[in-house]
Design an enzyme around this catalytic site. Structure first.
Site, mmCIF file in Angstrom:
data_model
loop_
_atom_site.group_PDB
_atom_site.id
_atom_site.type_symbol
_atom_site.label_atom_id
_atom_site.label_comp_id
_atom_site.label_asym_id
_atom_site.label_seq_id
_atom_site.Cartn_x
_atom_site.Cartn_y
_atom_site.Cartn_z
ATOM 1 C CE LYS A 55 -21.552 -16.095 5.380
ATOM 2 N NZ LYS A 55 -21.901 -15.288 6.548
ATOM 3 N N GLY A 99 -9.363 -8.544 -1.446
ATOM 4 C CA GLY A 99 -8.237 -8.953 -0.611
ATOM 5 C C GLY A 99 -7.799 -10.392 -0.815
ATOM 6 N N GLY A 137 -13.597 -3.630 -0.463
ATOM 7 C CA GLY A 137 -14.964 -3.104 -0.414
ATOM 8 C C GLY A 137 -15.259 -2.097 -1.508
ATOM 9 N NE ARG A 156 -4.374 -1.415 1.516
ATOM 10 C CZ ARG A 156 -5.313 -1.932 2.289
ATOM 11 N NH1 ARG A 156 -5.187 -1.897 3.599
ATOM 12 N NH2 ARG A 156 -6.381 -2.480 1.775
HETATM 13 P P1 AMP Z 1 -14.873 -13.498 0.156
HETATM 14 O O1 AMP Z 1 -14.283 -12.575 1.167
HETATM 15 O O2 AMP Z 1 -16.349 -13.518 0.127
HETATM 16 O O3 AMP Z 1 -14.258 -13.298 -1.222
HETATM 17 O O4 AMP Z 1 -14.488 -14.963 0.611
HETATM 18 C C1 AMP Z 1 -13.188 -15.416 0.691
HETATM 19 C C2 AMP Z 1 -13.166 -16.615 1.566
HETATM 20 O O5 AMP Z 1 -14.035 -17.579 1.042
HETATM 21 C C3 AMP Z 1 -11.814 -17.242 1.677
HETATM 22 O O6 AMP Z 1 -11.331 -17.073 2.975
HETATM 23 C C4 AMP Z 1 -12.088 -18.721 1.376
HETATM 24 O O7 AMP Z 1 -11.467 -19.596 2.293
HETATM 25 C C5 AMP Z 1 -13.591 -18.826 1.520
HETATM 26 N N1 AMP Z 1 -14.157 -19.898 0.686
HETATM 27 C C6 AMP Z 1 -13.975 -20.115 -0.611
HETATM 28 N N2 AMP Z 1 -14.595 -21.235 -1.009
HETATM 29 C C7 AMP Z 1 -15.187 -21.766 0.078
HETATM 30 C C8 AMP Z 1 -15.969 -22.926 0.302
HETATM 31 N N3 AMP Z 1 -16.245 -23.773 -0.685
HETATM 32 N N4 AMP Z 1 -16.409 -23.137 1.548
HETATM 33 C C9 AMP Z 1 -16.104 -22.296 2.547
HETATM 34 N N5 AMP Z 1 -15.384 -21.179 2.404
HETATM 35 C C10 AMP Z 1 -14.921 -20.909 1.170
#
Ligand code: AMP
Length: 394
Positions: A199, A352, A375, A37
């Site tokens: 999610k 991230g 974000g 950064r």
């Molecule tokens: P996000 O911040 O929504 O982009 O989510 C990133 C996180 O999603 C990472 O820490 C991954 O470990 C988690 N992730 C990715 N695929 C899966 C999965 N199939 N089940 C649980 N967590 C997941």
């Protein structure tokens, strides 16, 4: 109305107040573990110095919530910046107040000072007009180079623009806005969005907005299971947001009605939980055992997604394909990372975890644009107007 570039400001002998994002990760001893950064802001800082500006830098670090927290002082950043610039960078004892004003008034052209953590004052996150005005008194012109905070309306990036006439964006901010605008307004076809992560709820706006612009959507990661459930399939213990199953169905319907090709995993690597890698098995999406959760896309999905990306001229990617931090669940994310990095398409990547996956693959240099923001990147891709960008419009 538009946003001016720092190049359009006359900086010579002026106090140039620059909002940067120096929110770097620190280890327990307070040492910086990743200075990207700081490096990201160097072109803007160096330019202001070269133009003869008296450079006043301000940033937040961590979440001190309006209190002085010694471990969140920007002092280690001042030292690192000094080293990177090859010039001395003094540290102010605070970011507002008479003493700071005096120090800033005594700066010479080409000199740099870093103000102490903005969030030591409650007025920063509250976008308090009094605090914004106090900050504004430290600059004759204002430059915002902190895109990663642009989705927040704080005093140092929004309120301050009411008190300084001459405002502009720094080089980092300009590049972020330029590339995200390419993704939103200047598609090269075929155009694909690759969306993963934990999610659906965090990515819904992005999915809905991008479906109106892209030719293909590839969905991986934990969020894929809500879509797979919406198709009526068993997903074992995989991550699911039951309240969004209908929404997932509506997203798929929207894609179908617009002629957008939507790809979901066809196989996955499953285990009882992310810590039980030794028990991992690869199965088709139709055969996920009841007690297991899908933690990565399988090799057939990686091959399918890669083939779908083959002819693309533009790819936007956010979110890992699996729990890439944990073995043996990183393979799918690494396969897709390699595919995107080696693609001839214009590649725009942000978030991230996505950034971390790229660094893990050492292929970061091969991507056309990697956003420094999480974000703000997602919100802008989701169609939101960012207050920290809007406030620069003149
Ligand atoms: P996000 O911040 O929504 O982009 O989510 C990133 C996180 O999603 C990472 O820490 C991954 O470990 C988690 N992730 C990715 N695929 C899966 C999965 N199939 N089940 C649980 N967590 C997941």
């Amino acid at each position: 109305m538009g946003i001016r570039s720092i190049k359009e400001l006359d900086l010579k002998s002026k106090k140039v107040l620059i909002r940067v994002d120096f929110n770097v990760p620190l280890d327990e001893e307070g040492a910086i573990t990743d200075d990207s950064r700081i490096r990201g802001a160097l072109p803007t800082i160096q330019y202001a110095m070269d133009q003869g500006g008296k450079v006043v830098l301000m940033s937040h670090l961590g979440r001190p919530k309006g209190k002085v927290v010694k471990s969140m002082s920007l002092l280690p950043v001042a030292r690192q910046l000094s080293e990177l610039l090859g010039a001395s960078v003094n540290m102010a004892p605070d970011c507002v107040g008479d003493q700071v004003k005096k120090i800033v008034d005594n700066l010479s052209s080409g000199e740099v000072i870093l103000l102490e953590n903005l969030r030591f004052h409650i007025g920063e996150e509250k976008n308090d007009p009094g605090f914004a005005k106090e900050l504004s008194e430290l600059g004759e012109c204002y430059v915002n180079d902190a895109f990663a905070t642009a989705h927040r309306a704080h005093a140092s990036n929004v309120g301050i623009c009411d008190y300084i006439k001459d405002t502009a964006a720094g080089f980092l901010m300009l590049r972020e806005v330029e590339y995200i605008n390419k993704a939103l307004k200047d598609p090269k076809r075929p155009y694909a969005a690759v969306i993963g992560g934990a999610k659906v709820s965090g990515k819904l706006e992005v999915l809905e907005n991008l479906i109106e612009k892209v030719d293909k959507v590839i969905i991986g990661g934990g969020m894929a299971f809500t879509f797979i459930k919406a198709l009526g399939q068993n997903i074992g213990k995989s991550l699911v947001e039951d309240d969004l199953v209908d929404t997932a169905r509506a997203v798929m319907e929207k894609a179908r009605s617009r002629g957008v090709k939507l790809y979901l995993p066809v196989d996955c690597v499953c285990a009882p939980d992310p810590k039980s890698g030794r028990d991992a098995v690869t199965v088709t999406i139709q055969e996920i055992p009841a007690g297991l959760m899908g933690l990565d896309i399988g090799p057939a999905s990686a091959a399918l997604f890669s083939e779908a990306l083959d002819d693309c001229s533009m790819i936007v990617w956010n979110g890992p394909m699996g729990v890439f931090e944990q073995e043996p669940f990183s393979q799918g994310t690494m396969d897709i990372t390699r595919k995107i990095a080696n693609s001839k398409a214009l590649t725009i990547v942000g978030g991230g975890d996505t950034d971390a996956a790229l660094h893990k693959s050492s292929l970061v240099e091969k991507v056309d644009f990697v956003s420094t923001a999480g974000g703000a990147f997602l919100e802008m891709l989701g169609g939101a107007e960012l207050p920290g960008v809007k406030s620069l419009e003149r």
